[in-house]
Design a protein around this motif. Structure first.
Motif, PDB file in Angstrom:
ATOM      1  N   ILE A 157       6.875  -0.194  36.706  1.00  0.00           N
ATOM      2  CA  ILE A 157       8.322  -0.436  36.769  1.00  0.00           C
ATOM      3  C   ILE A 157       8.620  -1.873  37.172  1.00  0.00           C
ATOM      4  N   ARG A 158       9.871  -2.272  36.903  1.00  0.00           N
ATOM      5  CA  ARG A 158      10.396  -3.538  37.380  1.00  0.00           C
ATOM      6  C   ARG A 158      11.618  -3.228  38.222  1.00  0.00           C
ATOM      7  N   ILE A 159      11.720  -3.852  39.409  1.00  0.00           N
ATOM      8  CA  ILE A 159      12.897  -3.612  40.256  1.00  0.00           C
ATOM      9  C   ILE A 159      13.531  -4.936  40.653  1.00  0.00           C
ATOM     10  N   ASP A 160      14.842  -4.920  40.795  1.00  0.00           N
ATOM     11  CA  ASP A 160      15.590  -6.019  41.405  1.00  0.00           C
ATOM     12  C   ASP A 160      16.131  -5.507  42.729  1.00  0.00           C
ATOM     13  N   GLY A 161      16.161  -6.365  43.724  1.00  0.00           N
ATOM     14  CA  GLY A 161      16.687  -5.902  45.000  1.00  0.00           C
ATOM     15  C   GLY A 161      16.818  -6.994  46.027  1.00  0.00           C
TER      16      GLY A 161
ATOM     17  N   PHE B 171      15.433  -3.423  49.126  1.00  0.00           N
ATOM     18  CA  PHE B 171      16.376  -2.383  48.732  1.00  0.00           C
ATOM     19  C   PHE B 171      16.670  -2.534  47.239  1.00  0.00           C
ATOM     20  N   ILE B 172      16.405  -1.464  46.481  1.00  0.00           N
ATOM     21  CA  ILE B 172      16.519  -1.510  45.026  1.00  0.00           C
ATOM     22  C   ILE B 172      17.971  -1.497  44.572  1.00  0.00           C
ATOM     23  N   ARG B 173      18.336  -2.503  43.759  1.00  0.00           N
ATOM     24  CA  ARG B 173      19.664  -2.565  43.139  1.00  0.00           C
ATOM     25  C   ARG B 173      19.609  -2.246  41.649  1.00  0.00           C
ATOM     26  N   ASP B 174      18.456  -2.511  41.036  1.00  0.00           N
ATOM     27  CA  ASP B 174      18.306  -2.252  39.607  1.00  0.00           C
ATOM     28  C   ASP B 174      16.839  -1.930  39.343  1.00  0.00           C
ATOM     29  N   MET B 175      16.595  -1.158  38.291  1.00  0.00           N
ATOM     30  CA  MET B 175      15.228  -0.775  37.964  1.00  0.00           C
ATOM     31  C   MET B 175      15.082  -0.611  36.454  1.00  0.00           C
ATOM     32  N   GLU B 176      13.904  -0.983  35.946  1.00  0.00           N
ATOM     33  CA  GLU B 176      13.563  -0.753  34.548  1.00  0.00           C
ATOM     34  C   GLU B 176      12.169  -0.138  34.490  1.00  0.00           C
ATOM     35  N   VAL B 177      12.037   0.947  33.747  1.00  0.00           N
ATOM     36  CA  VAL B 177      10.722   1.556  33.549  1.00  0.00           C
ATOM     37  C   VAL B 177      10.019   0.795  32.432  1.00  0.00           C
TER      38      VAL B 177
ATOM     39  N   SER C  69      22.475   3.235  46.154  1.00  0.00           N
ATOM     40  CA  SER C  69      21.972   2.368  45.084  1.00  0.00           C
ATOM     41  C   SER C  69      22.512   2.844  43.742  1.00  0.00           C
ATOM     42  N   PRO C  70      22.906   1.927  42.874  1.00  0.00           N
ATOM     43  CA  PRO C  70      23.435   2.339  41.559  1.00  0.00           C
ATOM     44  C   PRO C  70      22.372   2.975  40.654  1.00  0.00           C
ATOM     45  N   VAL C  71      21.092   2.836  41.010  1.00  0.00           N
ATOM     46  CA  VAL C  71      20.038   3.403  40.149  1.00  0.00           C
ATOM     47  C   VAL C  71      19.273   4.506  40.875  1.00  0.00           C
TER      48      VAL C  71
ATOM     49  N   THR D 234       4.157  -3.996  48.190  1.00  0.00           N
ATOM     50  CA  THR D 234       5.443  -4.206  48.857  1.00  0.00           C
ATOM     51  C   THR D 234       6.184  -2.866  48.916  1.00  0.00           C
ATOM     52  N   GLN D 235       6.744  -2.560  50.070  1.00  0.00           N
ATOM     53  CA  GLN D 235       7.547  -1.340  50.184  1.00  0.00           C
ATOM     54  C   GLN D 235       8.956  -1.597  49.665  1.00  0.00           C
ATOM     55  N   VAL D 236       9.382  -0.768  48.715  1.00  0.00           N
ATOM     56  CA  VAL D 236      10.764  -0.836  48.209  1.00  0.00           C
ATOM     57  C   VAL D 236      11.426   0.503  48.510  1.00  0.00           C
ATOM     58  N   LEU D 237      12.721   0.504  48.647  1.00  0.00           N
ATOM     59  CA  LEU D 237      13.404   1.747  49.012  1.00  0.00           C
ATOM     60  C   LEU D 237      14.722   1.866  48.269  1.00  0.00           C
ATOM     61  N   CYS D 238      15.215   3.092  48.253  1.00  0.00           N
ATOM     62  CA  CYS D 238      16.440   3.387  47.513  1.00  0.00           C
ATOM     63  C   CYS D 238      17.126   4.574  48.179  1.00  0.00           C
ATOM     64  N   ASP D 239      18.441   4.501  48.349  1.00  0.00           N
ATOM     65  CA  ASP D 239      19.190   5.643  48.870  1.00  0.00           C
ATOM     66  C   ASP D 239      20.354   5.923  47.917  1.00  0.00           C
ATOM     67  N   PRO D 240      21.126   6.952  48.167  1.00  0.00           N
ATOM     68  CA  PRO D 240      22.211   7.288  47.223  1.00  0.00           C
ATOM     69  C   PRO D 240      23.238   6.193  47.008  1.00  0.00           C
TER      70      PRO D 240
END
Length: 644
Positions: free
Chosen positions: A71-75, A97-103, A56-58, A48-54
């Protein structure tokens, strides 16, 4: 929400647009498009393609991730622009679109790249097999293996076979390979062995009245490695049935194998099992130089000794004056050029032989020779419906697809008057009458060739078989879109080594054809109810009708040098069992690793095994074999004697 994921990386579709989701997986690939970070997130199921721009809080944390971090992402699921849809993957219409992430797990610098098709040394791949297995091709191979095992198992259940598990630690047994032995702590000085196959146990199950048995069985053999054989362990579909003839075994297992190949063979043709030929071992050796012939290759070798006996070719003529010698021909349709013949002669020299004699047949007309050369080139090098343009004998251009051009060139050839003449060193020595007789026997024509090897068959047969394969490959004669099966039957029970000692040539528990009376003559003339199933040049299945009569069993082992006492010591369980009403029975075993290797289109069996050893029987990942600890040796009453 689940602690790690709400969906896999293959589940999201346009219907999920607007949903808040949680995904977990590995960072497959990272792309920075003008400050927007795109990550292909991969798990076992897909990407799955996930993306993040400035915004995003993470974003600052996402900037730090590297390839193969877990990783784990919420979005939020968003629809891709029409121009950016990727139809090659199930999730290609959306992105997250990534809102949260955990390594979940960082990755050090990678010793091999998981993304892409880069080639790495096998040593690196095996040492880091856990990374190698992340690659898409390896994931596909292992999923295929799992699916094949499940399919074979279900097919056996559907035939009213039941699955039983036999012991893994047992006694040593002479089954054609070296045992892996296990020292006993409770019985100092004695050894167990890992089973080369469940052979004795499945026979005892038949004596016990179970009638139909199968097992996906691990087998252990201390063998020299090959591309199509593991040097330590492998798995087989093992089966046995009571009150069965050889044909009963064929009729049972053939549809199982054929059905699996039809299901997982990628659309390649699988001949109907009832059409699979049954070829005697001696015939297979003569025609193909091997007991596992590739019948996709139409070339069949023939004995042409009579054409060289008393001929002007002194080397072959003198060879034939010795007992047990012959001259064998390997036909090579469309191979009639000196360049190709010289190349095959060099091949024979590379195999350790002085070379191969050859004859090729050509027209005595230059125009005809040019047309034949064009026909051969198209047959060997062009496939499909691509447009081809060549010159006809009158200089006009012939244009069309492959079939059309070949047809018009053959019509052109028929319009030219020419005679066939033989060329090559052998042709000059034996004369036109003998070369013509050879051509007629082999069914060859203008533009074809034949290669010749002579002596005792045992000295050149294997090279002849390899030459047949190479000739078929180089001349484009092999049907690559087919699985071609053949039963090899009538194996000799015995063979002699270089010192003249008689030993079993196949499974020692097989019933000799003719029973006890057959064992009174020449051991090398005794045939067994033994059989193999060959497919595309590989042995896939091996089996036999078993020797269930004690008097025949004692005599069979006696011929191979095993006295009655030794038989009772080695096979005490079977000897006792056969005294209490043993039924006639037989079976076979199909090599799962080789089946999957063929279905996956691989040439090396290690590509379809999860954690294989290398060619030196070493596990580079786990560090096996290891040196024993002194305490282990003392407990077992052993010591290591260094080799000189």
């Amino acid at each position: 929400m689940h602690v790690y994921r709400t969906h896999t990386c293959a589940e999201l579709t346009r219907e999920n647009v607007g949903d808040t989701v949680r995904l977990a997986g590995w960072v497959h690939r990272i792309r920075d498009h003008g400050g927007v970070l795109f990550i292909d997130l991969r798990d076992h199921y897909g990407v799955t393609q996930v993306l993040c721009d400035p915004d995003s809080p993470v974003f600052s944390e996402v900037e730090k991730v590297r390839s193969e971090w877990c990783i784990r992402i919420d979005g939020n699921v968003k629809a891709r622009d029409e121009s950016l849809i990727n139809p090659k993957i199930p999730t290609g219409e959306v992105e997250v679109f990534i809102r949260d992430m955990e390594v979940l797990g960082k990755a050090d610098e990678l010793p091999l790249i998981v993304f892409g098709d880069q080639e790495y040394p096998e040593e690196t791949r095996l040492r880091y097999r856990f990374l190698d297995l992340r690659r898409e091709a390896m994931q596909d191979n292992m999923k295929l293996r799992s699916d094949v095992v499940r399919d074979l198992r279900q097919r056996m259940w559907d035939l009213d076979f039941r699955e039983y598990q036999t012991p893994i630690i047992t006694a040593s047994s002479p089954e054609g390979a070296r045992d892996f032995v296990i020292p006993s702590r409770l019985h100092p000085g004695k050894l167990y062995a890992l089973p080369q196959a469940p052979q004795q146990f499945k026979q005892l199950l038949m004596v016990a009245g179970f009638d139909k048995y199968f097992q996906i069985a691990p087998c252990f053999r201390d063998e020299d490695p090959r591309a199509d054989r593991s040097p330590t362990d492998f798995y087989q579909l093992d089966m046995e049935m009571s009150f069965a003839t050889q044909q009963d075994v064929f009729d049972t297992i053939a549809p199982v194998v054929a059905g699996t190949f039809e299901r997982f063979g990628g659309g390649k043709r699988v001949d109907a099992p009832e059409t699979w030929p049954q070829i005697p071992f001696a015939e297979a050796a003569l025609k193909y130089g091997t007991d596992k012939p590739d019948l996709r290759n139409p070339i069949e070798m023939q004995d042409v000794s009579e054409h060289f006996r008393g001929s002007g070719f002194a080397i072959f003529a003198s060879l034939l004056e010795k007992d047990g010698t012959e001259i064998r021909a390997i036909p090579a349709p469309t191979g009639g050029s000196r360049k190709f013949c010289d190349r095959m002669n060099k091949f024979a020299q590379e195999q350790g032989l002085p070379g191969m004699g050859y004859i090729f047949w050509r027209p005595d007309n230059d125009k005809a020779a040019q047309v034949i050369a064009r026909i051969n080139e198209i047959e060997q090098n062009s496939t499909g419906m691509a447009m081809i343009a060549v010159k006809a004998s009158d200089g006009q251009t012939i244009q069309g697809d492959r079939s059309e051009v070949l047809g018009r060139l053959r019509d052109d050839l028929e319009s030219i008057e020419y005679s066939v003449e033989a060329a090559g060193p052998l042709a000059k020595n034996i004369g036109p009458e003998r070369t013509e007789a050879i051509r007629q026997q082999l069914g060859l024509g203008v533009g074809d060739a034949a290669f010749f090897l002579g002596g005792k068959a045992s000295d050149f047969e294997a090279v002849a078989g390899r030459a047949r394969t190479v000739i078929g490959q180089e001349l484009g004669l092999i049907d690559e879109d087919r699985f071609a099966f053949a039963w090899i039957v009538d194996f000799p029970m015995y063979e002699r080594d270089d010192e003249g000692k008689v030993d079993f040539s196949h499974n020692p528990f097989s019933m000799p054809q003719g029973g006890l009376e057959a064992l009174d003559g020449d051991p090398e003339a005794v045939l067994g109810y033994q059989y193999d199933l060959a497919c595309n040049g590989y042995e896939l299945v091996s089996g036999a009708i078993r020797n269930h009569k004690l008097d025949v069993m004692y005599r069979a082992f006696e011929i191979a040098g095993y006295g009655r006492d030794e038989v009772e010591k080695r096979f005490g369980g079977m000897v006792k069992a056969f005294q209490y009403g043993a039924p006639p029975h037989g079976g076979c075993a199909a090599g799962i690793d080789r089946i999957v290797m063929l279905l996956a289109g691989e040439e090396n069996i290690r590509e379809v095994m999860l954690f294989p050893m290398n060619q030196r029987a070493e596990d580079l990942m786990m560090g096996a074999p290891t040196e024993p600890m002194p305490g282990q040796l003392m407990e077992l009453g052993l010591r290591v004697v260094p080799k000189d």
